[in-house]
Design an enzyme around this catalytic site. Structure first.
Site, mmCIF file in Angstrom:
data_model
loop_
_atom_site.group_PDB
_atom_site.id
_atom_site.type_symbol
_atom_site.label_atom_id
_atom_site.label_comp_id
_atom_site.label_asym_id
_atom_site.label_seq_id
_atom_site.Cartn_x
_atom_site.Cartn_y
_atom_site.Cartn_z
ATOM 1 N N GLU A 1 0.823 -1.225 0.000
ATOM 2 C CA GLU A 1 0.000 0.000 0.000
ATOM 3 C C GLU A 1 0.851 1.267 0.000
ATOM 4 O O GLU A 1 0.416 2.308 -0.492
ATOM 5 C CB GLU A 1 -0.959 0.007 1.193
ATOM 6 C CG GLU A 1 -2.091 -0.996 1.100
ATOM 7 C CD GLU A 1 -1.731 -2.379 1.594
ATOM 8 O OE1 GLU A 1 -0.532 -2.619 1.905
ATOM 9 O OE2 GLU A 1 -2.627 -3.241 1.674
ATOM 10 N N PHE B 1 -11.319 -8.017 13.555
ATOM 11 C CA PHE B 1 -10.220 -8.407 12.678
ATOM 12 C C PHE B 1 -9.887 -7.277 11.699
ATOM 13 O O PHE B 1 -10.778 -6.756 11.033
ATOM 14 C CB PHE B 1 -10.599 -9.682 11.919
ATOM 15 C CG PHE B 1 -9.541 -10.112 10.934
ATOM 16 C CD1 PHE B 1 -8.303 -10.563 11.377
ATOM 17 C CD2 PHE B 1 -9.774 -10.056 9.575
ATOM 18 C CE1 PHE B 1 -7.316 -10.943 10.475
ATOM 19 C CE2 PHE B 1 -8.789 -10.430 8.667
ATOM 20 C CZ PHE B 1 -7.557 -10.880 9.117
ATOM 21 N N GLN B 2 -8.653 -6.909 11.659
ATOM 22 C CA GLN B 2 -8.133 -5.842 10.795
ATOM 23 C C GLN B 2 -8.823 -4.499 11.044
ATOM 24 O O GLN B 2 -9.014 -3.708 10.126
ATOM 25 C CB GLN B 2 -8.214 -6.232 9.317
ATOM 26 C CG GLN B 2 -7.288 -7.400 8.969
ATOM 27 C CD GLN B 2 -7.040 -7.588 7.493
ATOM 28 O OE1 GLN B 2 -7.898 -7.315 6.682
ATOM 29 N NE2 GLN B 2 -5.859 -8.080 7.148
ATOM 30 N N LYS C 1 -17.594 -1.522 5.695
ATOM 31 C CA LYS C 1 -17.984 -2.518 4.694
ATOM 32 C C LYS C 1 -19.500 -2.516 4.480
ATOM 33 O O LYS C 1 -19.977 -2.665 3.352
ATOM 34 C CB LYS C 1 -17.492 -3.901 5.131
ATOM 35 C CG LYS C 1 -17.544 -4.916 4.009
ATOM 36 C CD LYS C 1 -16.746 -6.150 4.339
ATOM 37 C CE LYS C 1 -16.896 -7.205 3.238
ATOM 38 N NZ LYS C 1 -16.127 -8.414 3.544
ATOM 39 N N MET D 1 24.166 9.287 2.195
ATOM 40 C CA MET D 1 24.059 10.587 2.852
ATOM 41 C C MET D 1 24.391 10.470 4.338
ATOM 42 O O MET D 1 25.058 11.336 4.905
ATOM 43 C CB MET D 1 22.651 11.161 2.647
ATOM 44 C CG MET D 1 22.527 12.619 3.042
ATOM 45 S SD MET D 1 23.696 13.677 2.152
ATOM 46 C CE MET D 1 22.668 14.287 0.831
#
Lengths: 178, 579
Positions: B68, B130-131, B180, B494
């Site tokens: 993502e 969940f999630q 959802k 760097m």
């Protein structure tokens, strides 16, 4: 720059989660909020946050501009104490027998304009309204005399020079639709 | 069957007032907002959106990224290199939290992005389902605006606000979290109204002419005026307006890293890039000018160096659309609030025609000094080791500066910003404020999707490339013709440079082993090559540019080459070092 007490008045849309977003502006900069009150206003759907902080003028200006950036925030004002009229409210729970039997307690209550809110056999609840320091003083005097519980509200304040928010809002609405 | 269903679906969705699922409404809105490409990754909480996408394949191209973070950086690259807006879709919980880095990056670099995340059923909110993650509070500090939708009826108005807020004023990322049940719920879709105003939100501040007049007075009487411009010019599409101002007044102009290209790097009044690894002259002379005109830039600490020694002698005119930027870091003597597309012409109109040749010559003299000390060695090295600068030199030659470069973060980024030639804006896509390693490759994916006809070149270091190397899979699957250059110095360069200069060469955990990058590319079916010798450098770059489709070129460069000039941290800009 010298720190002093500022009262920030934030007019917002009544929106879930906004309290967190406003609080984050302060916490991110490590600024402690001394007092916070959120309430509806005279205009439906608009909430007013009254936030007290002790910071420099530069900081309060920057913080206010950051709060103003939040999409749901309509207008932010910050004022010093001489520019506002403000009050806090406190509740005191005292043993009823102390109030009824000790005449000097009654005198203190009278002297500070305490009002009875609730009476029971075991305790009585009083309320007083005033500036932070006045409530502090009252608490200090009352504490040795059977004080059971004490709670105070955040500051509520109106800005002396402000004509109210109605006029300002209609001007802002015009700007939004330009 | 599929095509019949798709046709039916199209017919259905083209009619308003019909029952549509929340998920379908989302896609209808994307179409209405002229979104044609979305970057995303499916998961349990966005399955209804993906189910709907199955029927919208002809209208909406979905690019399946491999992480993502890749989705949002791709969306950023899409926005930054075009006039369109990037959109990313992620599922709830880990999908949403993987967007956070990109949101923070987009927030600080004012990049318009709309993220749509799935969320657990509204009935499960707050139950550690969940999630489930409280994505609204997690992303609040890194979004311009965010909102959760639990009822499909609210989807049109919330998404309309989201697009409006993301694009308008000072742009930024927004996130809409949709449960959802709201995606599955059928509503009577009455059409979509684009949002043009919100009562509490005023993206365009009112321009105050008295400040324009005060600014003009200061500028007209200045002996050594100096203009600094940033990405605000590009966002405001005010490139021409800025050019007109400097050409009328003869004021030297320098760019921030994100402003690069707003004025051609070949323009005679362009004097270079500001900042820690910017050019010598604009940094050094910041403390010599008498008036600073800052246009669409935010005085980042990488630009100002030690703030209490920054341009104390100068009066400051600050043009910005964001009131919170005025006086934030540098006190403005004259604040000119507004979109610089509108404020610049008002100012130019009342400015005197002028020239500042003597002052401009001071920049040129210092530029010559920098050329002798730094640029010549970097672009025409006499050592055996390849330098990063010479790669940019050949790229400029081979493409005539007609490319979009998407850099990662580190030495290669600063070298690219210093040496790339930009004739127009929206050609330099880089992570400025957040300095996000791993940004370059997915951003290039997004930039190429937005600009299929242009050379899009990702320039990365060996460290940053490995942070999102999995996006090679996206490039391979969708045939995205991104050219990738890895400037490999076998170090986190760097940090190593800082350890060398400020920590007695104590190289603590900066040597990094890498895979054979071209072999990795080939494993994905992408052409690749490694080059170590100067004799093959130009021809390899040529081969890369002439190859159809994606190509990965790993270039082994000097291990301990440093990027100079440099303003050491905690120092004033005038203490910039040439070596």
């Amino acid at each position: 720059m010298n720190k002093q007490e500022y009262t920030i008045s934030v007019f917002t849309e009544n929106q879930v989660g906004l309290l967190t977003k406003i609080a984050m502006v302060f916490s991110r900069r490590g600024i402690n909020i001394e007092s916070l009150n959120v309430s509806p206003t005279e205009i439906e759907g608009i909430s007013r946050f009254t936030i007290v902080v002790e910071v420099s003028q530069e900081t309060v200006r920057k913080v206010s501009r950051q709060i103003q950036k939040l999409v749901e925030v309509i207008k932010v004002y910050y004022n010093t104490n001489d520019e506002i009229v403000w009050q806090e409210l406190a509740l005191f729970k005292i043993e009823t027998n102390v109030v009824s039997e000790k005449f000097y307690v009654e005198r203190i209550l009278r002297q500070y304009g305490a009002t009875i809110v609730s009476v029971r056999n075991d305790y009585t609840v009083f309320t007083i309204v005033g500036h932070h320091e006045e409530i502090d003083r009252f608490l200090e005097i009352l504490e040795p005399h059977g004080l059971i519980e004490f709670i105070r509200s955040g500051r509520v304040a109106v800005i002396k020079s402000n004509e109210g928010f109605h006029k300002k809002l209609s001007a802002l609405e015009k700007m939004a639709y330009q | 069957m599929e095509s019949t269903f798709s046709a039916l679906q199209k017919e259905r969705s083209s009619h308003t007032g019909r029952k549509l699922k929340g998920a379908e409404v989302i896609l209808e809105i994307l179409k209405a907002e002229k979104v044609h490409t979305v970057f995303g990754y499916p998961g349990g909480a966005v399955i209804p959106i993906y189910d709907a996408l199955y029927d919208y394949k002809d209208d909406l191209q979905h690019i399946l990224v491999r992480h993502e973070q890749g989705a949002i950086h791709a969306a950023q690259g899409f926005s930054r290199s075009s006039k369109n807006i990037g959109v990313a879709i992620a599922t709830s919980g880990p999908g949403a939290t993987n967007l956070v880095t990109g949101l923070a990056d987009a927030m600080i670099d004012s990049t318009p992005v709309v993220c749509i995340t799935g969320q657990v059923y509204a009935s499960l909110l707050g139950s550690d389902a969940f999630q489930e993650v409280d994505v609204i509070n997690v992303t609040a500090p890194v979004t311009k605006w965010n909102c959760q939708v639990t009822d499909a009826e609210d989807i049109p108005k919330v998404l309309a606000k989201a697009f409006y807020i993301a694009r308008s004023g000072r742009p930024g990322p927004v996130l809409v979290d949709i449960t959802k049940n709201a995606q599955l719920q059928e509503i009577d879709f009455q059409g979509y109204e684009i949002c043009n105003s919100i009562r509490s939100y005023h993206p365009k501040p009112r321009i105050k002419t008295e400040y324009i007049e005060q600014a003009a007075l200061l500028i007209n009487t200045a002996k050594r005026p100096f203009l600094l411009f940033g990405q605000g010019v590009i966002i405001g599409q005010a490139e021409e307006e800025l050019k007109e101002l400097i050409e009328k007044t003869g004021i030297p102009a320098a760019s921030t890293a994100l402003g690069l290209g707003a004025i051609s790097t070949e323009h005679p009044l362009y004097v270079g890039m500001l900042g820690m690894h910017g050019h010598y002259a604009p940094n050094k002379l910041t403390n010599d000018c008498d008036v600073i005109i800052a246009v669409g830039m935010r005085f980042d600490d990488r630009v100002t160096g030690k703030l209490d020694q920054y341009a104390k002698q100068a009066k400051v005119v600050h043009l910005d659309i964001d009131l919170a930027e005025i006086d934030k870091n540098v006190k403005a003597d004259v604040p000119v609030l507004g979109n610089c597309k509108e404020t610049l012409p008002l100012l130019t109109q009342i400015l005197d025609e002028n020239s500042h040749d003597e002052w401009l010559n001071q920049f040129k003299e210092l530029r010559n000094e920098e050329n002798e000390e730094v640029v010549k060695k970097e672009l025409n090295p006499t050592t055996e080791e390849l330098t990063m600068g010479e790669v940019l030199k050949y790229l400029n030659q081979l493409t005539d500066g007609e490319y979009i470069i998407c850099t990662d973060v580190g030495q290669h980024q600063m070298i690219s910003c210093r040496y790339a030639e930009f004739k127009t804006s929206k050609r330099n896509v880089t992570s400025g404020g957040l300095g996000t390693m791993g940004f370059g490759l997915p951003a290039a994916v997004g930039a190429k999707m937005a600009n299929p006809d242009k050379h899009v070149i990702c320039i990365a270091g060996d460290g940053g490339f490995q942070m999102n190397i999995q996006e090679l899979g996206t490039i391979a699957q969708f045939g995205i013709g991104v050219k990738m250059i890895i400037l490999n110095n076998s170090f986190l360069g760097m940090v190593r440079q800082w350890q060398e200069l400020f920590h007695d060469k104590r190289y603590s955990f900066v040597d990094i082993t890498s895979p054979d990058f071209s072999a990795v590319a080939e494993a994905y079916g992408i052409k690749g090559k490694q080059v170590k010798e100067r004799a093959f450098l130009k021809s390899s770059l040529e081969e890369m540019l002439n190859t159809d489709g994606a190509y990965l070129l790993e270039i082994k460069v000097g291990k301990e080459n440093n990027v100079f000039p440099m303003v050491p941290q905690g120092c004033s800009v005038s203490e910039i070092r040439l070596k």
